[in-house]
Motif scaffolding. Sequence first.
Motif, PDB file in Angstrom:
ATOM      1  N   LEU A  69       0.834  -1.205   0.000  1.00 16.93           N
ATOM      2  CA  LEU A  69       0.000   0.000   0.000  1.00 16.93           C
ATOM      3  C   LEU A  69       0.872   1.260   0.000  1.00 16.93           C
ATOM      4  N   ILE A 128      -1.758  -1.302   7.650  1.00 16.47           N
ATOM      5  CA  ILE A 128      -2.585  -1.465   6.441  1.00 16.47           C
ATOM      6  C   ILE A 128      -3.688  -0.419   6.425  1.00 16.47           C
ATOM      7  N   SER A 148      -2.191   3.223   5.848  1.00 12.52           N
ATOM      8  CA  SER A 148      -1.720   3.490   4.478  1.00 12.52           C
ATOM      9  C   SER A 148      -2.867   3.421   3.474  1.00 12.52           C
ATOM     10  N   ALA A 149      -3.865   2.565   3.753  1.00 12.54           N
ATOM     11  CA  ALA A 149      -5.022   2.513   2.854  1.00 12.54           C
ATOM     12  C   ALA A 149      -5.788   3.830   2.905  1.00 12.54           C
ATOM     13  N   CYS A 174      -3.907   6.341   0.831  1.00 13.72           N
ATOM     14  CA  CYS A 174      -4.135   6.089  -0.603  1.00 13.72           C
ATOM     15  C   CYS A 174      -5.506   6.600  -1.026  1.00 13.72           C
ATOM     16  N   VAL A 191      -2.489   0.967  -7.033  1.00 12.32           N
ATOM     17  CA  VAL A 191      -2.244   0.601  -5.627  1.00 12.32           C
ATOM     18  C   VAL A 191      -2.262  -0.925  -5.494  1.00 12.32           C
ATOM     19  N   ILE A 236       0.559  -3.804  -4.139  1.00 14.61           N
ATOM     20  CA  ILE A 236       0.331  -4.914  -3.204  1.00 14.61           C
ATOM     21  C   ILE A 236       0.774  -6.239  -3.837  1.00 14.61           C
TER      22      ILE A 236
END
Lengths: 264, 309
Positions: B15, B132, B135-136, B139, B242, B246
């Motif tokens: 991410l 996670i 960072s998600a 994004c 993105v 991953i």
Amino acid sequence: MLKITNLHKTFMPGTINEKKALNGLSLTINEGDFVTVIGGNGAGKSTLLNAISGVWKPDEGTIEIDGVDVTNMPEHKRAAFLGRVFQDPMKGTAPDMEIAENLSIADRRGTKRRFRWGCTKADREKYKKLLASLELGLEDRLSSKVGLLSGGQRQAVTLLMATIRKPKILLLDEHTAALDPKTAAKVLEITDKIVNENRLTTLMITHNMRDAISHGNRLIMLHEGRVIIDVAGEEKSRLTVEDLLEMFNKASGDHFSSDRAILS
Amino acid sequence: MGFINAIPGAVAQGLIWGLFAIGLYISYKILDIADLTVDGSICTGACVLAALMSRGVNVYLCILIAFLAGAAAGAVTGLFHTAMGIPPILSGILTQLILWSVNLKILGKANVSISSRKYPVLLSSIDNLGAIIVSAVFCALIIVGLFLFFYTEIGLTLKSTGDNEAMSRAQGVNVSFNKVLGLAISNGIIAVSGALLAQYQGFADINMGRGAIVIGLAAIIIGLSVSLKIKPNFVVSLIGVVGGGIVYYLVYSFVIFLGLDTDLLKMLSAIVVAIFLALPYLKAKYFNKAKAKDKPAVAKNQAGGEENA
């Protein structure tokens, strides 16, 4: 509307390939004139249009548009006064963007662009009507990528973009030369319609003498970077291709044979 | 078992690199410029964050300053190119070299630790699930922001600048300004990804970011190969990019799990990216010939489609 005085431009000066493209060209165009421009290869036709658009700066001379001296104005600022259609149908539109987006960018030419919605619903309605006037069925394809259109369709969209904000001068650089005859005729027909409806001051380069005679109210011929023939009104409407060739021979003191193939 | 345990960490890093790839997408895909500044600006983001956090500055403020520092670096590259006429690739290389010195000055030494035990970081490799989520969220926020921006009057001209420069100039667009602006936004986002990466790994290092562009390109290529088939629009493309990040890190973790020599990883990444970059060319050269004779129109459309991709 347009006043060009003693324009000079030499490409690659001082080299073996030195080319005097414009050689003291002067030209005044009045508001509402539709001028067709002819001349052989290397006569300076495209150079003239590029000089007006500001693609590069001339070596000497001045260019005034509607009383404003634009000689040293950068290309993107000058664009506020101009509508341009290029010879290459790929050059006038952004292929990876929607038709509506292309039009909306043109629709804001010469305005200050801000952080506000770039293509509104109202815009789309407006573009739909404009596209319908082209009669190419594009009004239902607002969201299509321009890259999916044919060369003729792209040229028609470019014409619309060039004129969506009424330009002080419309510059057409052999905009039908890359199209097949049938499409070229259609695009010329659209051109006439748009120019007449908006009473646009227009400069149209063409390789085709018949088109040059049958369109517009004034015709100029360039030769070696200068205007050598300039006919307007009644006199122009009576012109024939033969007259033009004879005038050329007289004015240039040159024989036409080498250029005949290109011009006819 | 070992690989399954590694999955959350791979997703978190994916991410963060996905965010990097979003920044790269702006220069590489929208402006059509291969911008090598990014190898330096991701490190700048990390250095700014580590230097400021270790002095007790608020983490959000650190990230904002990292963004501005990256944007400044991008603007320098843009000005090298537009105001000084240097080709874009060289402009990026020059800025990258400048940044190496600048980053060292920002950091003060080669390596600064910002361990999650001592500093209030937003994410760390100790809590992968939290990493996670954080960072998600970054994004998502940046995708939404870019979506809004690229549909404004200015944003549309930024797209057209990369798509057709002659047309943009003819429509009164200042393409030089747009390139500087685009590179600034791109490198600003990349610096933010660097700031997140520094927090995740718990330190900033002067050698971070070497070869970052290759990872970013890999993420873009993987992402677009899927997202363009689903729906070729801007948001789906960015989400795909993105996702590409991953996938890249999942594969990366898997080959490490298989026991591959980690010294070889950068070389392998580069070779994989080279192959994918070459694919459209090789396809056109060796596989499209027969088709072109049968159905020229279809072949042409396919070529156009690949160009758009």
